[in-house]
Design a protein around this motif. Structure first.
Motif, PDB file in Angstrom:
ATOM      1  N   SER A  11       8.375  -2.365   0.818  1.00 16.01           N
ATOM      2  CA  SER A  11       8.545  -0.937   1.121  1.00 16.01           C
ATOM      3  C   SER A  11      10.023  -0.533   1.129  1.00 16.01           C
ATOM      4  CB  SER A  11       7.900  -0.593   2.474  1.00 16.01           C
ATOM      5  OG  SER A  11       8.687  -1.091   3.543  1.00 16.01           O
ATOM      6  N   TRP A  19       5.912   3.672  -2.185  1.00 17.98           N
ATOM      7  CA  TRP A  19       5.504   5.005  -1.708  1.00 17.98           C
ATOM      8  C   TRP A  19       4.762   5.800  -2.771  1.00 17.98           C
ATOM      9  CZ3 TRP A  19       4.715   5.866   3.107  1.00 17.98           C
ATOM     10  CH2 TRP A  19       5.450   5.176   4.068  1.00 17.98           C
ATOM     11  N   GLN A  22       1.303   4.889  -2.035  1.00 18.88           N
ATOM     12  CA  GLN A  22       0.795   5.558  -0.812  1.00 18.88           C
ATOM     13  C   GLN A  22       0.517   7.035  -1.084  1.00 18.88           C
ATOM     14  OE1 GLN A  22       0.179   3.413   1.647  1.00 18.88           O
ATOM     15  NE2 GLN A  22       1.219   1.871   0.411  1.00 18.88           N
ATOM     16  N   LEU A  25      -2.896   8.567  -1.561  1.00 17.68           N
ATOM     17  CA  LEU A  25      -3.851   8.755  -0.449  1.00 17.68           C
ATOM     18  C   LEU A  25      -4.075  10.233  -0.163  1.00 17.68           C
ATOM     19  CD1 LEU A  25      -2.470   5.996   1.977  1.00 17.68           C
ATOM     20  CD2 LEU A  25      -4.675   5.942   0.792  1.00 17.68           C
ATOM     21  N   ALA A 264      -0.970   7.208   5.223  1.00 20.08           N
ATOM     22  CA  ALA A 264      -0.716   5.762   5.159  1.00 20.08           C
ATOM     23  C   ALA A 264      -0.816   5.134   6.544  1.00 20.08           C
ATOM     24  CB  ALA A 264       0.658   5.508   4.546  1.00 20.08           C
ATOM     25  N   HIS A 268      -2.880   1.854   7.555  1.00 15.62           N
ATOM     26  CA  HIS A 268      -2.214   0.577   7.817  1.00 15.62           C
ATOM     27  C   HIS A 268      -1.943   0.300   9.294  1.00 15.62           C
ATOM     28  CE1 HIS A 268      -1.793   0.548   3.559  1.00 15.62           C
ATOM     29  NE2 HIS A 268      -0.823   1.451   3.514  1.00 15.62           N
TER      30      HIS A 268
END
Ligand code: AMP
Length: 631
Positions: A11, A19, A22, A25, A264, A268
């Motif tokens: 990351s 990202w 992500q 999403l 995210a 997570h």
């Protein structure tokens, strides 16, 4: 399970790829062209070129698969109301509110200030703002007219949305008179005030300015208001928070980065799935309320519980009963609330079926071991401490349950969350402390990940000078917290480096309280410090020097003046900021250059050694405080 160290590392070192994944999403009208534009540090433009809408992601996009599933569950043990809004119903209410705001002239980029209790209409209001691209600024209902006036002045809202009253312990707490007073104190005046009349207290209406939500709702029952598609970098809201100086800062959040960060985190960190129920016991006036009562759970397609009331009324089992009733899978609360519940009958924890609950997350203040142990044993579920700030909008430190099966450690909020390049720095040299168990300032290397503050509302220079230039020789974000890290990468937070205190999870600037107390005509000077407290974590203690000592010559008159000061703070800032005690001294402990030794005062109040006092001007000053504490 993923190797978390690798997940975190990627990351940071492969930021855009991480990202970019992500970002999928959430829904985009137009996909971003840049993942992170950091060409003008410390200003990060996440998902630049992308076009989206927060309300669409929280509400509209779920209509396809879950229109009739619960979205917002409003429970008030204050007014004995309980109402479940499906996504379809929430969508309708948000459109009505959006239509009302548009009718009042609100357009994209206008500010709307929300000063409301924990009622469903507050959620409609927030979502209606982001639906039309207006920037909401929620002010905690516990703040009084002075705090509210400062925020009105700074945000310059076209419309203010409020209500007749909140309620606490079954007693109405009027909002409208405080709002009227705040507007009269502010040089900026809103065009309209929209009021939800709960029928709790009578409201005096100002002709031409004040309108009733119920009346305007009636006229907009079927008005369709489509989402206003905005740039990913368009501000979604501002939220004021306290710092070292007296003037609160408007933390400004974007749209696209925030949506992605929350989506995210639901996956997570919180492991919340669409169709499940999330219960955060916070208030919409705080950042947790924004991220994890309203936007996070809804973006994830979860139902979210909005609870108005005390954790102990009708009894200390009320929250556990809601877990059973609504099959809550993720709960979020604060250590202070758990300490309050710890005093209740332990049988209440065993009375309800809590089998749906996956974990309880706690944040906002240090989690002490006895509290963590009690609730962990009582629930038989993982207890996850998160560390974060209004500024960041989502956790900096946590165990990311969805991608990390490492155990939690008592006293530690866990490891650096993905996206955050956390460093510990030496306070005086700014050098990074790489070894284990060294105390330093918790700092974050730029760019801050998506979802964090973009800037301070209307004051880019203040954003830079407050957060990015306090550590010598480094352009790095300071959290203003002390911390240490152990050999396994777990952090431990040791308190603030500045004059911010944390009372029952509420962040307060001691300077703001001092300014308020100074309004008393007999106060010449005052120092406010945070002192450790078993229940609230910290309480504010004030030490004041009076102008005319004859007015506090005996105990009764000193108590009277203490009461007057507390009333001033209540009226100006709100009861949350009221000091536990105001004590009177003839002089404050200061350095020879005139700097008040607040840390020494705190130490003395907590019965600790005040440390090096060689720079102190008059040792008798600290002795006076010692004598008062021991008397
Ligand atoms: P706020 O902006 O109101 O969320 O307050 C943020 C501050 O609360 C942080 O800078 C810390 O001082 C403190 N804080 C938040 N979460 C934790 C935690 N889990 N452990 C210790 N301190 C915390």
């Amino acid at each position: 399970m993923t190797n978390y160290a690798e997940f975190h590392q990627r990351s940071i070192t492969d930021r855009d790829a991480f990202w970019g994944e992500q970002a999928q999403l959430v829904d985009w009208k137009v996909q971003p062209t840049h993942i992170c534009d950091y060409s003008n540090p410390p200003f990060a433009r996440w998902f630049a070129g992308g076009v989206t809408n927060l309300c669409h992601n929280a509400v509209d996009r779920h209509l396809k698969d879950r229109a009739d599933q619960a979205a917002l569950i409003f429970v008030s043990t204050e007014t004995n109301q309980e109402r479940v809004y499906s996504f379809r119903e929430l969508h309708a209410e948000v459109q009505r509110m959006a239509a009302i705001l548009k009718g009042l002239g609100v357009t994209k980029g206008d500010r709307v200030l929300i000063y409301m209790p924990m009622i469903a209409e507050a959620a409609f209001a927030m979502l209606a703002c982001t639906r039309i691209g207006a920037i909401h600024s929620v002010v905690f209902g516990g703040f009084a007219s002075g705090s509210l006036a400062t925020r009105i002045e700074d945000a310059a809202p076209k419309v203010i949305i409020s209500a007749d009253a909140g309620s606490r312990g079954g007693k109405p707490v009027a909002y409208k008179p405080l709002l009227d007073e705040a507007i009269s104190l502010s040089s900026y005046k809103p065009e309209s005030v929209l009021l939800v009349d709960r029928g709790l207290v009578p409201m005096a209406m100002v002709a031409g300015r004040d309108k009733l939500w119920a009346d305007l709702r009636e006229q907009n029952m079927n008005t369709v208001v489509e989402c206003e598609w905005v740039d990913a970098t368009h501000p979604s809201y501002t939220l004021y928070t306290s710092g070292t100086t007296g003037k609160p800062k408007g933390v400004q959040r974007d749209t696209g980065g925030y949506a992605v960060a929350l989506a995210a985190s639901m996956k997570h960190i919180y492991c919340g799935e669409a169709g499940e129920t999330y219960f955060s016991t916070s208030d919409i006036g705080w950042v947790v309320g924004h991220s994890y009562i309203i936007y996070g759970p809804l973006i994830a397609g979860m139902a979210t519980i909005m609870y108005e009331g005390l954790p102990t009324r009708p009894d200390g089992g009320i929250w556990w009963s809601l877990i059973e009733k609504y099959k809550v899978t993720v709960m979020f609360s604060a250590p202070t609330a758990i300490r309050v519940l710890k005093k209740q009958d332990p049988a209440l924890l065993k009375k309800y079926d809590l089998s749906t609950l996956k974990a309880l997350f706690l944040a906002g203040e240090p989690l002490d071991q006895p509290t963590a142990q009690w609730i962990s044993e009582g629930l038989g579920r993982p207890i996850v401490d998160n560390y974060w700030q209004t500024e960041t909008g989502w956790p900096i430190l946590s165990i990311c349950k969805g991608v990390d099966d490492s155990p939690t450690k008592f006293g530690s909020p866990g490891k650096a969350v993905y996206g955050y390049d956390v460093k510990l720095l030496d306070e005086t040299t700014g050098e990074e402390l790489k070894g284990a168990n060294q105390k330093g300032v918790v700092a974050i290397e730029g760019p801050l990940p998506p979802g964090c503050l973009q800037t301070v509302w209307g004051d880019d220079a203040r954003f830079v000078s407050t957060y990015w230039t306090t550590i010598p020789g480094r352009m790095i974000y300071s959290t203003f917290d002390w911390g240490i890290r152990d050999e396994e990468g777990y952090y431990f937070i040791l308190g603030r480096t500045d004059d911010v205190i944390n009372v029952a999870g509420h962040r307060l600037g001691t300077r703001e309280i001092e300014e308020s107390i100074s309004a008393h005509p007999n106060v010449a000077e005052v120092a406010v410090v945070g002192v450790a407290d078993q229940l609230k974590g910290q309480v504010a203690m004030a030490f004041a020097v009076v102008k005319d000592a004859s007015l506090i010559a005996d105990e009764a008159s000193a108590l009277k003046m203490e009461g007057e000061i507390m009333k001033i703070v209540d009226k100006d800032l709100g009861a949350v900021a009221r000091p536990a005690r105001v004590r009177f001294v003839t002089v404050l402990p200061k350095t020879r250059s005139g700097k008040c030794l607040r840390r020494a005062i705190t130490a003395v109040c907590e019965g600790r050694d005040p440390g090096d006092l060689t720079t102190m001007d008059d040792p008798a000053a600290l002795q006076q405080i010692k004598d008062l504490i021991n008397s």
